[in-house]
Design an enzyme around this catalytic site. Structure first.
Site, PDB file in Angstrom:
ATOM      1  N   THR A  13      45.776 -15.401 -16.671  1.00 17.60           N
ATOM      2  CA  THR A  13      44.258 -14.487 -17.500  1.00 17.60           C
ATOM      3  C   THR A  13      45.290 -12.905 -17.235  1.00 17.60           C
ATOM      4  O   THR A  13      45.246 -11.902 -18.198  1.00 17.60           O
ATOM      5  CB  THR A  13      43.813 -15.230 -17.070  1.00 17.60           C
ATOM      6  OG1 THR A  13      43.123 -15.690 -16.694  1.00 17.60           O
ATOM      7  CG2 THR A  13      42.408 -13.898 -16.972  1.00 17.60           C
ATOM      8  N   THR A 165      42.913 -22.825  -2.151  1.00 17.10           N
ATOM      9  CA  THR A 165      42.118 -23.896  -3.332  1.00 17.10           C
ATOM     10  C   THR A 165      41.368 -22.941  -4.102  1.00 17.10           C
ATOM     11  O   THR A 165      40.970 -21.858  -3.719  1.00 17.10           O
ATOM     12  CB  THR A 165      40.953 -24.553  -2.278  1.00 17.10           C
ATOM     13  OG1 THR A 165      41.731 -25.771  -1.892  1.00 17.10           O
ATOM     14  CG2 THR A 165      39.557 -25.529  -3.070  1.00 17.10           C
TER      15      THR A 165
END
Ligand code: ASP
Length: 340
Positions: A13, A165
Site C-alpha cells: 500500500t 502477526t
C-alpha cells in the site's frame, strides 16, 4: 565513513495509487515515494534504493520472492550498515519470519515496514514509518548496530519480525507481538529495549538459504470438524508437514476416530506441529487430558510460535535438512528467537 542504508522497495500500500478506471489500489514505482517524502534527502546517511521491477501486492508473495530478497541482502551486505524493506502489510509477518530463518549469522538490522494508507494520501502513516525505519536501521552504539535482527517497525513500535502477526486491517498500529516484548518504541526519541534484542551469536559470515519446501499446510481445529476431511488433508500426496492450530493450551477433541487419523499420518512420517489458536500464551500439552491424548499421537509442541513463524520454519527446515529427525529436533528449538 557515513552510515549507509539500503531501502528495498517491493510494493504494498505504501507505494500504491488508485487505478483511475477500477478505483482499486495498485502498486506504483519508488519514484512516487521519493516525491512524497522529501525528508528522505535530509538524512545524513548514504541512502540508496533497490526497487523491484514489478512491485507487488504482498498477497502475491511466494518463497521465490523471499529467495530474491535474501539474495539482494547477501549481495549488498558488506556495502550497507542496515536494510529497510518496504513491503505490503498483509503478508509482512510471513516475510519477516521467513527471512529471519533464511539469513544465518545476521549481524545487521533488516527492518520491514509499510503503511495502511498510500504515501500520497494526506493522513498517510507511511512517511513516519519509513523515516523511523531508516533511523533504526542506521542506529549504532560503539560502531555496532543496535538491532541486528529481522524486525517489523510499524506506527511507533519495533518488533522481532518472527514474533509478529498482522492484527488490524484498519488501525495504524497494524501489528502485534503477543508473546515477546517490543524491541523499541518511538516517541520524541527511539527508546530501545536492549535486554530484549538478540546479540549476534557469532562473527561468522552471513549465510543465506534460498530453498523453502512448500509441501506443508495448516489446519485449524474447530468443534464439529469432519474427521473424513482431516483424513483427506493428512493423506494429501506429497504432504510432509502440517501446523495444527488447536484450542487453548494445545487441546483437541479426543474421539478415537480423530486421534487415530493423526497417529497414522505421523507414524507414516508426517511432521505435525501443535500451536494454539490463542494469540497470547503457549501450548502445554501436559495440562489437560485432551492435550495429553493428542500428544500421544506423536504431534510436536510448537509452544508460543505464531502461525507465520511455524509454517515458514517448517518449510525452511524441510528444505534444508536431510532427515525428519533433524527437522523434528530443530523445529522445537529457538533458531532466531521465534519460540520461548
Ligand atoms: N494488500 C496490501 C499488501 O499487503 C496491504 C498493505 O500493504 O497494507 O500489499
Amino acid at each position: 565513513m557515513d552510515t549507509s542504508v539500503l531501502v528495498i522497495y517491493t510494493g504494498g500500500t505504501i507505494g500504491m495509487k488508485q487505478n483511475e478506471k477500477t478505483g482499486t489500489l495498485v502498486p506504483f514505482d519508488f519514484a512516487e515515494i521519493e516525491k512524497e517524502v522529501p525528508e528522505l534527502k535530509k538524512f545524513k546517511y548514504k541512502l540508496d534504493t533497490h526497487s523491484f521491477k514489478n512491485p507487488i501486492d504482498s498477497s502475491n508473495v511466494e518463497p521465490s520472492f523471499w529467495a530474491n530478497l535474501a539474495t539482494i541482502i547477501k549481495n549488498n551486505y558488506d556495502l550497507y550498515d542496515g536494510f529497510v524493506i518496504l513491503h505490503g502489510t498483509d503478508t509482512m509477518s510471513y516475510s519477516a519470519s521467513a527471512l529471519s530463518f533464511m539469513l544465518e549469522n545476521l549481524n545487521k538490522p533488516i527492518i520491514f515496514t509499510g503503511s495502511q494508507l498510500p504515501i500520497d494520501s494526506i493522513r498517510t502513516d507511511g512517511k513516519e514509518n519509513i523515516l523511523s525505519a531508516i533511523e533504526i536501521a542506521a542506529s549504532q552504539c560503539g560502531g555496532k548496530p543496535i538491532v541486528p535482527e529481522v524486525c517489523i517497525f510499524f506506527e511507533n513500535k519495533l518488533f522481532r519480525g518472527n514474533r509478529t502477526t498482522k492484527h488490524s486491517a484498519e488501525n495504524f498500529n497494524a501489528f502485534r507481538s503477543y508473546n515477546y516484548p517490543a524491541l523499541a518504541e518511538s516517541g520524541v526519541e527511539i527508546k530501545y529495549n536492549l535486554p530484549a534484542i538478540a546479540k549476534p551469536k557469532s562473527h561468522k559470515v552471513l549465510k543465506i538459504y534460498t530453498e523453502m519446501d512448500t509441501s506443508v499446510t495448516g489446519l485449524k481445529i474447530f468443534p464439529g470438524i469432519n474427521c473424513d476431511f482431516i483424513d483427506n488433508i493428512l493423506n494429501m500426496k506429497g504432504l510432509k508437514g502440517i501446523v495444527i492450530e488447536t484450542f487453548g493450551s494445545g487441546n483437541t477433541p479426543t474421539s478415537e476416530k480423530f486421534l487415530a487419523k493423526f497417529k497414522r499420518a505421523i507414524d507414516n512420517g508426517l511432521i505435525a506441529l501443535n500451536i494454539s489458536q490463542c494469540q497470547v500464551g503457549s501450548v502445554e500439552m501436559e495440562r489437560y487430558e485432551t492435550g495429553i491424548l493428542f500428544k500421544k499421537t506423536g504431534v510436536i509442541c510448537g509452544r508460543d510460535m505464531t502461525f507465520e513463524a511455524a509454517i515458514t520454519k517448517l518449510s525452511f527446515l524441510l528444505a534444508n535438512n536431510k532427515t525428519f529427525t533433524e527437522v523434528k529436533d530443530k523445529i522445537q528449538k529457538s533458531l532466531r528467537g521465534e519460540i520461548s
